[in-house]
Design an enzyme around this catalytic site. Structure first.
Site, PDB file in Angstrom:
ATOM      1  N   HIS A  40       9.286   7.332   7.923  1.00 36.69           N
ATOM      2  CA  HIS A  40       9.693   7.005   6.797  1.00 36.69           C
ATOM      3  C   HIS A  40      11.291   7.794   6.688  1.00 36.69           C
ATOM      4  O   HIS A  40      11.489   8.331   7.971  1.00 36.69           O
ATOM      5  CB  HIS A  40       9.096   8.371   5.767  1.00 36.69           C
ATOM      6  CG  HIS A  40       7.726   7.949   5.361  1.00 36.69           C
ATOM      7  ND1 HIS A  40       7.538   7.373   4.029  1.00 36.69           N
ATOM      8  CD2 HIS A  40       6.546   7.566   6.120  1.00 36.69           C
ATOM      9  CE1 HIS A  40       6.323   6.916   4.031  1.00 36.69           C
ATOM     10  NE2 HIS A  40       5.708   7.087   4.851  1.00 36.69           N
ATOM     11  N   HIS A  43       5.736   4.656  12.816  1.00 35.85           N
ATOM     12  CA  HIS A  43       5.592   4.638  11.089  1.00 35.85           C
ATOM     13  C   HIS A  43       6.507   5.648  10.860  1.00 35.85           C
ATOM     14  O   HIS A  43       6.271   6.870  10.617  1.00 35.85           O
ATOM     15  CB  HIS A  43       4.216   4.996  10.675  1.00 35.85           C
ATOM     16  CG  HIS A  43       4.056   5.083   9.342  1.00 35.85           C
ATOM     17  ND1 HIS A  43       3.075   3.906   8.840  1.00 35.85           N
ATOM     18  CD2 HIS A  43       4.402   5.809   8.283  1.00 35.85           C
ATOM     19  CE1 HIS A  43       3.323   4.229   7.224  1.00 35.85           C
ATOM     20  NE2 HIS A  43       3.764   5.318   7.017  1.00 35.85           N
ATOM     21  N   CYS A 101       4.958   9.489  -0.019  1.00 37.77           N
ATOM     22  CA  CYS A 101       3.819   9.836  -0.019  1.00 37.77           C
ATOM     23  C   CYS A 101       3.320  10.814  -0.987  1.00 37.77           C
ATOM     24  O   CYS A 101       3.950  11.699  -1.418  1.00 37.77           O
ATOM     25  CB  CYS A 101       3.234  10.549   1.341  1.00 37.77           C
ATOM     26  SG  CYS A 101       1.863  11.104   1.475  1.00 37.77           S
ATOM     27  N   ARG A 135       0.804  -1.217  -0.014  1.00 34.75           N
ATOM     28  CA  ARG A 135       0.157  -0.123  -0.103  1.00 34.75           C
ATOM     29  C   ARG A 135       0.867   1.232   0.054  1.00 34.75           C
ATOM     30  O   ARG A 135       1.122   2.045  -1.123  1.00 34.75           O
ATOM     31  CB  ARG A 135      -1.011  -0.054   1.271  1.00 34.75           C
ATOM     32  CG  ARG A 135      -1.993   0.852   1.222  1.00 34.75           C
ATOM     33  CD  ARG A 135      -1.624   2.320   1.425  1.00 34.75           C
ATOM     34  NE  ARG A 135      -1.067   2.430   2.964  1.00 34.75           N
ATOM     35  CZ  ARG A 135      -0.831   3.640   3.475  1.00 34.75           C
ATOM     36  NH1 ARG A 135      -0.704   4.695   2.641  1.00 34.75           N
ATOM     37  NH2 ARG A 135      -0.109   3.610   4.630  1.00 34.75           N
ATOM     38  N   ASP A 136       1.585   1.644   1.076  1.00 40.24           N
ATOM     39  CA  ASP A 136       2.331   2.764   1.195  1.00 40.24           C
ATOM     40  C   ASP A 136       3.627   2.508   0.154  1.00 40.24           C
ATOM     41  O   ASP A 136       3.902   3.694  -0.129  1.00 40.24           O
ATOM     42  CB  ASP A 136       2.913   3.153   2.646  1.00 40.24           C
ATOM     43  CG  ASP A 136       3.243   4.395   3.097  1.00 40.24           C
ATOM     44  OD1 ASP A 136       2.955   5.279   2.178  1.00 40.24           O
ATOM     45  OD2 ASP A 136       3.409   4.491   4.212  1.00 40.24           O
ATOM     46  N   ASN A 189       9.152   4.199   3.271  1.00 39.99           N
ATOM     47  CA  ASN A 189       8.914   3.887   4.632  1.00 39.99           C
ATOM     48  C   ASN A 189      10.571   3.344   5.144  1.00 39.99           C
ATOM     49  O   ASN A 189      11.265   2.940   4.103  1.00 39.99           O
ATOM     50  CB  ASN A 189       8.051   2.657   5.019  1.00 39.99           C
ATOM     51  CG  ASN A 189       6.937   3.222   5.990  1.00 39.99           C
ATOM     52  OD1 ASN A 189       6.983   3.172   7.216  1.00 39.99           O
ATOM     53  ND2 ASN A 189       5.873   3.807   5.376  1.00 39.99           N
TER      54      ASN A 189
HETATM   55  C1  LIG Z   1     -10.853  11.345   1.025  1.00 35.59           C
HETATM   56  C2  LIG Z   1     -11.164  11.595  -0.471  1.00 35.59           C
HETATM   57  C3  LIG Z   1     -11.988  10.625  -1.281  1.00 35.59           C
HETATM   58  C4  LIG Z   1     -11.989  12.907  -0.587  1.00 35.59           C
HETATM   59  O1  LIG Z   1     -12.000  13.239  -1.781  1.00 35.59           O
HETATM   60  P1  LIG Z   1     -13.274  14.559  -2.049  1.00 35.59           P
HETATM   61  O2  LIG Z   1     -12.948  14.650  -3.929  1.00 35.59           O
HETATM   62  O3  LIG Z   1     -13.227  15.257  -1.351  1.00 35.59           O
HETATM   63  O4  LIG Z   1     -14.425  13.537  -2.033  1.00 35.59           O
HETATM   64  P2  LIG Z   1     -15.817  13.573  -2.443  1.00 35.59           P
HETATM   65  O5  LIG Z   1     -16.619  12.954  -1.200  1.00 35.59           O
HETATM   66  O6  LIG Z   1     -16.349  15.094  -2.623  1.00 35.59           O
HETATM   67  O7  LIG Z   1     -16.209  12.822  -3.563  1.00 35.59           O
HETATM   68  C5  LIG Z   1     -15.486  13.239  -4.940  1.00 35.59           C
HETATM   69  C6  LIG Z   1     -15.680  11.865  -5.788  1.00 35.59           C
HETATM   70  O8  LIG Z   1     -14.897  10.881  -5.173  1.00 35.59           O
HETATM   71  C7  LIG Z   1     -15.537   9.820  -5.012  1.00 35.59           C
HETATM   72  N1  LIG Z   1     -15.105   8.889  -3.788  1.00 35.59           N
HETATM   73  C8  LIG Z   1     -15.187   9.476  -2.475  1.00 35.59           C
HETATM   74  N2  LIG Z   1     -14.745   8.486  -1.775  1.00 35.59           N
HETATM   75  C9  LIG Z   1     -14.335   7.615  -2.423  1.00 35.59           C
HETATM   76  C10 LIG Z   1     -13.688   6.284  -1.942  1.00 35.59           C
HETATM   77  N3  LIG Z   1     -13.474   5.775  -0.817  1.00 35.59           N
HETATM   78  N4  LIG Z   1     -13.196   5.443  -2.877  1.00 35.59           N
HETATM   79  C11 LIG Z   1     -13.480   5.642  -4.331  1.00 35.59           C
HETATM   80  N5  LIG Z   1     -14.267   6.682  -4.708  1.00 35.59           N
HETATM   81  C12 LIG Z   1     -14.475   7.790  -3.684  1.00 35.59           C
HETATM   82  C13 LIG Z   1     -16.974   9.960  -4.967  1.00 35.59           C
HETATM   83  O9  LIG Z   1     -17.793   9.252  -5.328  1.00 35.59           O
HETATM   84  C14 LIG Z   1     -16.753  11.071  -6.020  1.00 35.59           C
HETATM   85  O10 LIG Z   1     -16.809  10.582  -7.317  1.00 35.59           O
HETATM   86  P3  LIG Z   1     -17.590  11.432  -8.369  1.00 35.59           P
HETATM   87  O11 LIG Z   1     -18.863  11.985  -8.425  1.00 35.59           O
HETATM   88  O12 LIG Z   1     -16.413  12.583  -8.878  1.00 35.59           O
HETATM   89  O13 LIG Z   1     -17.205  10.447  -9.471  1.00 35.59           O
HETATM   90  C15 LIG Z   1      -9.880  11.801  -1.416  1.00 35.59           C
HETATM   91  O14 LIG Z   1      -9.263  12.711  -1.154  1.00 35.59           O
HETATM   92  C16 LIG Z   1      -8.973  10.660  -1.442  1.00 35.59           C
HETATM   93  O15 LIG Z   1      -9.186   9.366  -1.817  1.00 35.59           O
HETATM   94  N6  LIG Z   1      -7.782  10.735  -0.742  1.00 35.59           N
HETATM   95  C17 LIG Z   1      -6.793   9.506  -0.452  1.00 35.59           C
HETATM   96  C18 LIG Z   1      -5.641  10.072  -0.287  1.00 35.59           C
HETATM   97  C19 LIG Z   1      -4.608   9.057  -0.035  1.00 35.59           C
HETATM   98  O16 LIG Z   1      -4.806   7.694  -0.073  1.00 35.59           O
HETATM   99  N7  LIG Z   1      -3.642   9.216   0.521  1.00 35.59           N
HETATM  100  C20 LIG Z   1      -2.351   8.393   0.727  1.00 35.59           C
HETATM  101  C21 LIG Z   1      -2.522   7.486   2.090  1.00 35.59           C
HETATM  102  S1  LIG Z   1      -2.384   8.345   3.602  1.00 35.59           S
HETATM  103  C22 LIG Z   1      -0.743   8.061   3.766  1.00 35.59           C
HETATM  104  O17 LIG Z   1       0.115   7.679   2.764  1.00 35.59           O
HETATM  105  C23 LIG Z   1      -0.128   8.458   5.042  1.00 35.59           C
HETATM  106  C24 LIG Z   1       0.133   7.243   5.944  1.00 35.59           C
HETATM  107  C25 LIG Z   1      -0.892   6.514   6.114  1.00 35.59           C
HETATM  108  O18 LIG Z   1       1.413   6.348   5.140  1.00 35.59           O
HETATM  109  C26 LIG Z   1       0.740   7.607   7.331  1.00 35.59           C
HETATM  110  C27 LIG Z   1       2.158   8.533   7.090  1.00 35.59           C
HETATM  111  O19 LIG Z   1       3.058   8.245   6.409  1.00 35.59           O
HETATM  112  O20 LIG Z   1       1.931   9.729   7.177  1.00 35.59           O
END
Ligand SMILES: CC(C)(COP(=O)([O-])OP(=O)([O-])OC[C@H]1O[C@@H](n2cnc3c(N)ncnc32)[C@H](O)[C@@H]1OP(=O)([O-])[O-])[C@@H](O)C(=O)NCCC(=O)NCCSC(=O)C[C@@](C)(O)CC(=O)[O-]
Length: 298
Positions: free
Chosen positions: A209, A207, A240, A15-16, A249
């Site tokens: 990096h 966690h 990220c 994933r990450d 990581n």
């Molecule tokens: C949170 C949202 C969805 C908000 O995104 P948004 O655009 O604000 O969401 P929305 O609710 O307004 O919806 C917009 C569109 O997204 C769809 N949608 C809404 N939710 C989903 C979903 N769950 N799965 C699939 N589709 C989704 C929804 O249906 C819609 O589709 P459209 O009508 O435009 O076709 C977006 O910002 C997002 O997906 N962000 C993900 C970011 C991400 O994955 N980042 C990496 C992981 S975090 C990380 O790596 C850090 C960590 C954990 O490792 C720890 C560290 O190191 O710090």
């Protein structure tokens, strides 16, 4: 020296590690990676994310990956779910453990999940309710615990506040993410001292990096503070998408080497872990980010 006898590694490579890769990676290669990690003895593997494919295209195939991996008994196969939509998709894919993710800095929260910290916490409430209803365990992440790529330094008290919210709403464990790898042994120990006032240390995970080459040192500092769960990524894969310049990581192989040297039990087979990392690195056409894997390569 008061070190734990056992440590649990949370393998976040699939994933990450892969979420930020620009080149397409086939479902078959992702499945192979997860299966290799299972065979290496990892007890917990974060397989994918049910997030918007527009935001993180690389995770779009997570459903297919879950359908095709060989799930071995005793291993947790988890996925990220940022909201109820993501949780429902994960549930449909047969996922039995999810993670929600918040940030300790407002700017990162906006960039990563397009909402404020408090809005993100509100979004998690229905996820927690649904998870409870379906008997699904939920892990919590806090990003930017030792620095933010946009806001700079982040007060430990702010991290503690977000971590406490996640813990109180039902996350069984909160993983503290040094997203940009700027933490040091000193800042890590201080952070754990502050967050540890509200949350028992056996409910916290580290966690780290490795952007500044401090991850192993920070893990050692965390061990001394009573932390015994660490997230790591095979071959040090990753970065990220919303933290420009952040490297992956800490490499799982390097953490395992550290723990082996301390006589701490993990149940992981080093040779198989190195082989898993080498195989995915060949697919990606890049060298391993693990010092141990590079040293051991034949
Ligand atoms: C949170 C949202 C969805 C908000 O995104 P948004 O655009 O604000 O969401 P929305 O609710 O307004 O919806 C917009 C569109 O997204 C769809 N949608 C809404 N939710 C989903 C979903 N769950 N799965 C699939 N589709 C989704 C929804 O249906 C819609 O589709 P459209 O009508 O435009 O076709 C977006 O910002 C997002 O997906 N962000 C993900 C970011 C991400 O994955 N980042 C990496 C992981 S975090 C990380 O790596 C850090 C960590 C954990 O490792 C720890 C560290 O190191 O710090």
């Amino acid at each position: 020296m008061n070190l734990p006898k056992q440590v649990r590694l949370v393998e976040v490579g699939p994933r990450d590690g892969l979420q930020n890769e620009q080149q397409p990676i086939s479902v078959a290669d992702k499945v192979r990676l997860v299966d290799d990690l299972s065979a290496a003895g990892l007890g917990y593997i974060e397989v994918g994310s049910f997030v918007s494919p527009k935001w993180v295209p690389q995770m779009a195939g997570s459903r297919e990956v879950f359908a095709q991996i060989q799930q071995l008994p005793g291993i947790t196969y988890a996925a990220l779910a940022p909201n109820l939509k993501g949780f429902e998709a994960a549930l449909e894919a047969g996922v039995r453990e999810v993670a929600v993710f918040a940030a300790a800095s407002e700017a990162f929260s906006q960039k990563n999940i397009n909402c404020s910290i408090s809005e993100s916490l509100e979004r998690f409430v229905p996820v927690m309710d649904a998870a409870k209803q379906h008997g699904i365990r939920v892990r919590g992440y806090v990003s930017c615990v030792l620095g933010c790529p946009y806001d700079g330094s982040v007060p430990p008290e702010q991290v503690a506040l977000v971590a406490r919210e996640l813990f109180t709403m039902g996350c069984y464990e909160v993983s503290l993410g040094d997203t940009i790898g700027t933490g040091t042994a000193g800042s890590t120990r201080h952070l754990l001292e502050v967050v540890g006032r509200d949350i028992p240390r056996d409910k916290l995970a580290g966690h780290f990096h490795d952007t500044y080459g401090q991850a192993l040192t920070n893990i050692y500092a965390s061990l001394l503070e009573g932390i015994n769960v660490f997230d790591s990524s095979v071959a040090g894969l990753g970065g990220c998408p919303y933290a420009k310049g952040a490297t992956g990581n800490v490499a799982s192989e390097d953490v395992l080497y550290l723990l082996d040297g301390l006589g701490i039990e993990t149940g992981i087979d080093m040779d198989r872990l190195i082989a898993a990392g080498q195989r995915i690195c060949t697919v990606l056409g890049k060298p391993s980010g693990s010092r141990v894997a590079r040293a051991r390569r034949v």
